[in-house]
Structure formats: C-alpha cells, structure tokens
Design an enzyme around this catalytic site. Structure first.
Site, PDB file in Angstrom:
ATOM      1  N   HIS A  27     -28.471  -2.092 -62.498  1.00  0.00           N
ATOM      2  CA  HIS A  27     -29.456  -3.103 -62.093  1.00  0.00           C
ATOM      3  C   HIS A  27     -30.675  -3.159 -63.011  1.00  0.00           C
ATOM      4  O   HIS A  27     -31.712  -3.708 -62.652  1.00  0.00           O
ATOM      5  CB  HIS A  27     -29.888  -2.820 -60.648  1.00  0.00           C
ATOM      6  CG  HIS A  27     -30.432  -4.015 -59.948  1.00  0.00           C
ATOM      7  ND1 HIS A  27     -29.706  -5.150 -59.690  1.00  0.00           N
ATOM      8  CD2 HIS A  27     -31.655  -4.253 -59.447  1.00  0.00           C
ATOM      9  CE1 HIS A  27     -30.452  -6.026 -59.062  1.00  0.00           C
ATOM     10  NE2 HIS A  27     -31.651  -5.505 -58.896  1.00  0.00           N
ATOM     11  N   LYS A  29     -33.152  -4.439 -65.803  1.00  0.00           N
ATOM     12  CA  LYS A  29     -33.527  -5.802 -66.180  1.00  0.00           C
ATOM     13  C   LYS A  29     -34.513  -5.705 -67.326  1.00  0.00           C
ATOM     14  O   LYS A  29     -35.716  -5.689 -67.115  1.00  0.00           O
ATOM     15  CB  LYS A  29     -34.155  -6.526 -64.996  1.00  0.00           C
ATOM     16  CG  LYS A  29     -33.251  -6.586 -63.785  1.00  0.00           C
ATOM     17  CD  LYS A  29     -34.036  -7.067 -62.595  1.00  0.00           C
ATOM     18  CE  LYS A  29     -33.205  -6.874 -61.351  1.00  0.00           C
ATOM     19  NZ  LYS A  29     -33.967  -7.091 -60.158  1.00  0.00           N
ATOM     20  N   ASP A  34     -35.790  -7.373 -81.493  1.00  0.00           N
ATOM     21  CA  ASP A  34     -36.108  -7.007 -82.883  1.00  0.00           C
ATOM     22  C   ASP A  34     -36.840  -5.679 -83.000  1.00  0.00           C
ATOM     23  O   ASP A  34     -37.657  -5.495 -83.901  1.00  0.00           O
ATOM     24  CB  ASP A  34     -36.918  -8.112 -83.563  1.00  0.00           C
ATOM     25  CG  ASP A  34     -36.156  -9.418 -83.673  1.00  0.00           C
ATOM     26  OD1 ASP A  34     -34.919  -9.378 -83.741  1.00  0.00           O
ATOM     27  OD2 ASP A  34     -36.804 -10.476 -83.692  1.00  0.00           O
TER      28      ASP A  34
END
Length: 96
Positions: A27, A29, A34
């Site tokens: 879960h 997120k 870069d």
C-alpha cells in the site's frame, strides 16, 4: 486489481510490477523522480483520487528521504519480479 489502472502502463510499454497477495496489497504511495524529487502521501494515483477524494501529496527534495524511498522501491521491485499481472477486461468506451 479492481479499480486499478496499472495494467495500462504495460499497454504503453512502461515496466511495472504488482504484489501477488490477493488479500492484502502493498500500500505504499510514493514516486521518486530523477533521483531528485520525492512525492509521497495518501494520494492513491487514481482518477478517483484526482477528481473526487480528499488526498494529500507532499513533494520533497530531501536527499536522505529520497535515498530511503529509493532503497524501499528497489527492495519491492526485486520482491515482485516475475509476478504476472492479471488480465483485465476493459469495458468499451461509450461514443459521445
């Protein structure tokens, strides 16, 4: 994977991996862009999150945090190697 658009990444040639647990999915997120920018928060990276939910997303440039998140990403990328995404039947789009 109901509600997930992740398989669309593969349709565009973008590599992706999923976790194999059918009962409790990873879960996290976050995104590291870069090696310079970390995006993390409750934001679910779905159209529902963009258009309707009350979400938060922090954009950070802290080198220490970026390093930690990159390490976590690499660990998960290796862990989910070889896991096949289920085939998702997409409903035909309605013509306007």
């Amino acid at each position: 994977m109901l509600g997930s658009d992740v398989t669309q990444l593969g349709e565009y040639g973008i590599p992706f991996r999923i976790d194999p647990n059918p009962h409790a999915h990873m879960h996290h997120k976050f995104a590291v862009i870069d090696d310079d920018i970390l995006m993390t928060g409750s934001f679910n990276w779905t159209s529902q999150a963009v258009n309707k939910n009350q979400e938060n997303l922090a954009v950070l440039d802290d080198e220490g945090l970026i390093r930690c998140y990159k390490e976590e990403f690499e660990k998960l990328w290796k862990e989910f190697e070889g896991v096949q995404a289920p085939v998702v039947e997409r409903p035909a789009k309605k013509k306007s």
